[in-house]
Scaffold this motif. Sequence first.
Motif, PDB file in Angstrom:
ATOM      1  N   SER A   1       1.163   4.814  -8.026  1.00  0.00           N
ATOM      2  CA  SER A   1       0.127   5.096  -9.022  1.00  0.00           C
ATOM      3  C   SER A   1       0.548   4.579 -10.386  1.00  0.00           C
ATOM      4  CB  SER A   1      -0.134   6.593  -9.113  1.00  0.00           C
ATOM      5  OG  SER A   1      -0.547   7.091  -7.878  1.00  0.00           O
TER       6      SER A   1
ATOM      7  N   GLU B   1      -6.671   7.666  -7.828  1.00  0.00           N
ATOM      8  CA  GLU B   1      -6.286   8.681  -6.857  1.00  0.00           C
ATOM      9  C   GLU B   1      -7.137   9.939  -7.094  1.00  0.00           C
ATOM     10  OE1 GLU B   1      -1.728   9.952  -5.655  1.00  0.00           O
ATOM     11  OE2 GLU B   1      -2.230   9.430  -7.692  1.00  0.00           O
TER      12      GLU B   1
ATOM     13  N   ASP C   1      -6.301   3.317  -5.532  1.00  0.00           N
ATOM     14  CA  ASP C   1      -5.137   4.188  -5.401  1.00  0.00           C
ATOM     15  C   ASP C   1      -5.368   5.258  -4.337  1.00  0.00           C
ATOM     16  OD1 ASP C   1      -2.709   5.311  -5.798  1.00  0.00           O
ATOM     17  OD2 ASP C   1      -3.054   5.946  -7.872  1.00  0.00           O
ATOM     18  N   GLU C   2      -4.684   5.104  -3.214  1.00  0.00           N
ATOM     19  CA  GLU C   2      -4.723   6.076  -2.117  1.00  0.00           C
ATOM     20  C   GLU C   2      -6.114   6.630  -1.829  1.00  0.00           C
ATOM     21  OE1 GLU C   2      -1.592   8.545  -1.205  1.00  0.00           O
ATOM     22  OE2 GLU C   2      -0.301   7.876  -2.839  1.00  0.00           O
TER      23      GLU C   2
HETATM   24 MG   LIG Z   1       0.034   8.148  -6.489  1.00  0.00          MG
END
Ligand SMILES: [Mg+2]
Lengths: 278, 292, 239
Positions: free
Chosen positions: C48, C89, C162-163
């Motif tokens: 991140s 995220e 992000d994820e």
């Molecule tokens: Mg992260």
Amino acid sequence: MSSTLMYFLGFSMIYILMAWSIYLPYRVKHLHFLTVATMAVTSYMGGILAVNFGWSFVPTLLLSIVIGALISYLISHTIGNAPTFTVVIVGITFVFIIKTVIENTDYLGGTIGLFGIPMLDHPLIFLLVFLLVVGYFLYRIEHSRIGRAASVIFTDEDLAKSMGIKPKQIGMLFQTISGGIAGSAGVFYAFFVGSLFPDFFTFHLIGTLMTILFIGGYTTMWGVIPAALILRGIPMILPSSIASWRLLIYGVLLVAIIAIKPKGLITKNMLWKLLKKR
Amino acid sequence: MEFFIAQVLNGLSLGSIYVLLVTGFNLMLLVAKIIQFAYPQFVVISMYATWAVLRATNNVILAILVTIVVSIALNLLSEPIFRRITSIKGTDINATFVASIGLSMVLVEIMSHSFNQGFPISFSDSWVGGSVFRYGIINISRSSIFAWVGGIIVVVAFFYLLYRTMVGRSFRAIAENLYVAKLFGIPIFKTSMMSYLIAGLLGGFIALLLSMLIGTASPWLGESVALKVLAVSIVAGLGNLKGGLFVGLALGVVESFAIGYVAGSWSNVIAFVIMLIVILTKPKGLFGAAVE
Amino acid sequence: MNNNETTFLNMNNVNVFYDSIQALKNVSLEVAKGEFVVLIGANGAGKSTLLKSILNIQAPKGSINFKGKELTKLNTDKIVANGISIIPEGHLIFNSMSVLENLQLGAYHGKKNEQSIENILEYFPILRERKEQTAGTLSGGEQQMLSIGRGLLSDPELILVDEPSLGLAPKIVNDIFNILVKLNNIGYTILLSEQNAKKSLEIADRAYVLETGNIVMEGKADDLLNNEEIKDAYFGGNI
Ligand SMILES: [Mg+2]
Ligand SMILES: Nc1ncnc2c1ncn2[C@@H]1O[C@H](COP(=O)(O)OP(=O)(O)OP(=O)(O)O)[C@@H](O)[C@H]1O
């Protein structure tokens, strides 16, 4: 001792008392201006007790501490852990209400003022002794479990709660103590100056006290001492044409310190370093 | 009944002013993330500007323009100070409040030393305007109409801006979550500047309406107004724009009744006592705070 | 890889600090136009942080170059305007605003016309049904769709994701990965951060492996997919 010096020292010590009464609750982020209203109440109470009922200084002082603490204690039930600005507005509103009440009450001298309060023979000695007592008391609080808990609340209230600290209890305790200190300051003021005017207990006083607290620094109890001495002292040595701009200078200093060194001139870290060096 | 109507009408005109003031105050709280206690002081200085221009030139258009320009300029000029303060690591919104009190002290001192030898100023009858409608004791003045109409127009325009334009949406975005706004690519600095600009424009209008409505100003006017604005914002819930509309109007009406029923300077205290009771019973405001 | 024609995003010796903690250590990374690159690493590896440093949300030291422009001195909004957007995220959106308003705000730097929003709604039919719904009341999967949708509206060339699989059911994760592949096929460059190494290596062109702030491995996704070390370290629970 010259009367100028006496006034300077006396006023400074009263301002230190008041600054401490604002300093303590600010340890948990409460700008507790209720203390200014409290000071007004106990100074007039002290004045009336002395003038009309012949009370002497010491019992008046003791009563004023109790009354001051009681006022703050009662109010602290609702604002003991209120957000900063709620505490601010409650305090300033009280200041405004008390001022209007005084102005409109002939018994208290109204806008003309209350005169003839017997002055203390040795005000500086009384003040100094009292200041040392209060200072020692604050010092003990600072270095106790409560003082450390307050520091945690200041930086992170949620963290404090998760550690089992009760912010409201500490807020109430600090506000109550602060009220007691302000109560005493009111009576000292009345017996030091001898006359009272409602105009004294206004925004000016709030502004001056804030300047002392933030210039001196709010991370340690010692900062307000030099700040009070210097900020009270400078206008006394300046020519009156400049001294009349006192509040403007305070205002500029207040903005400047927040913008440049928000923790104030004297900080806890600084004192630690000084101590370690020796 | 007539008396009742008269007080409500008066109260609503004063209330419109409070509504506008608290709206400007809340806007800066939400977008610039500051407690601008000196905002009402800027309004009072702008009133002084109106007065000075009118006295020097008697030109109404010029007076209006100068008032608005002065108000916008003061707000924009304060921006670097507040930006500097909010950018310091470890400081919070309290710092902006303390600094704005300092600013407020400076402005009061300047006004009381420099203008009209510190005496209150008063506006000419032609500026204040007379009565346009009279029925028994109900007396509607031109300035009241300006306050109502001006208040409604400005509030409607403001909420249109807030909900129907990109700038307004960005205001609300930053108000809701500064970090997410950044991730979206919303320009934080530019939008924050816009909030100062709009608060300044609003302040100019307020100065004009207020100078007509009360016809006087003094260096100390700003202090009590600032106190009321902060109180209204807290009673409504700090930063709650819609709540501010309601509480602002309510304060105007309460004050107006207090003046109608209670003698002299006591009337001023009534509104404070009521607000104090509300704050003490609901420390987080009637409609919920939009900021912590 | 290093000639100017293919250089699109270029990070060179980037360091990022949180106060005294160093979260990225001398990271160098390249993404070519049209590529699908994945960044894999365990919790706290710095994935991140790397994505945030590109947008200057967390200030980087070193050099980050995008299409010949140095990004490290630009503010986040300028970087977004230059054609990079981030799908953060935890699907961060404006919870109190409607789906439509979130999309409008996403288009701050894009073409602010009805049509571009219409296109997104075409692409994500779930969002069209819920146009007026308050975004905070959407399900996790719907919020992730909204987050991607608004990320497209600033007209990016490079999308940092992000994820996206975090906390979502396998079915939804598949949907989202399919969407990313489609987006890559129609020309968007994608830099994806994922803990789900296997799945992401299957769809990516190239990969970087982050460990405690260092890039410890890089290569073609297919090669890494068959690498024993990677298998041992990252495929454990995910197969
Ligand atoms: Mg992260
Ligand atoms: N705001 C912050 N302040 C201090 N340290 C941080 C902050 N954000 C991240 N870190 C630290 O930086 C390191 C990298 O964090 P980062 O969020 O980039 O990891 P990640 O690879 O994205 O992990 P995850 O898979 O859990 O999302 C971690 O050690 C983390 O604790």
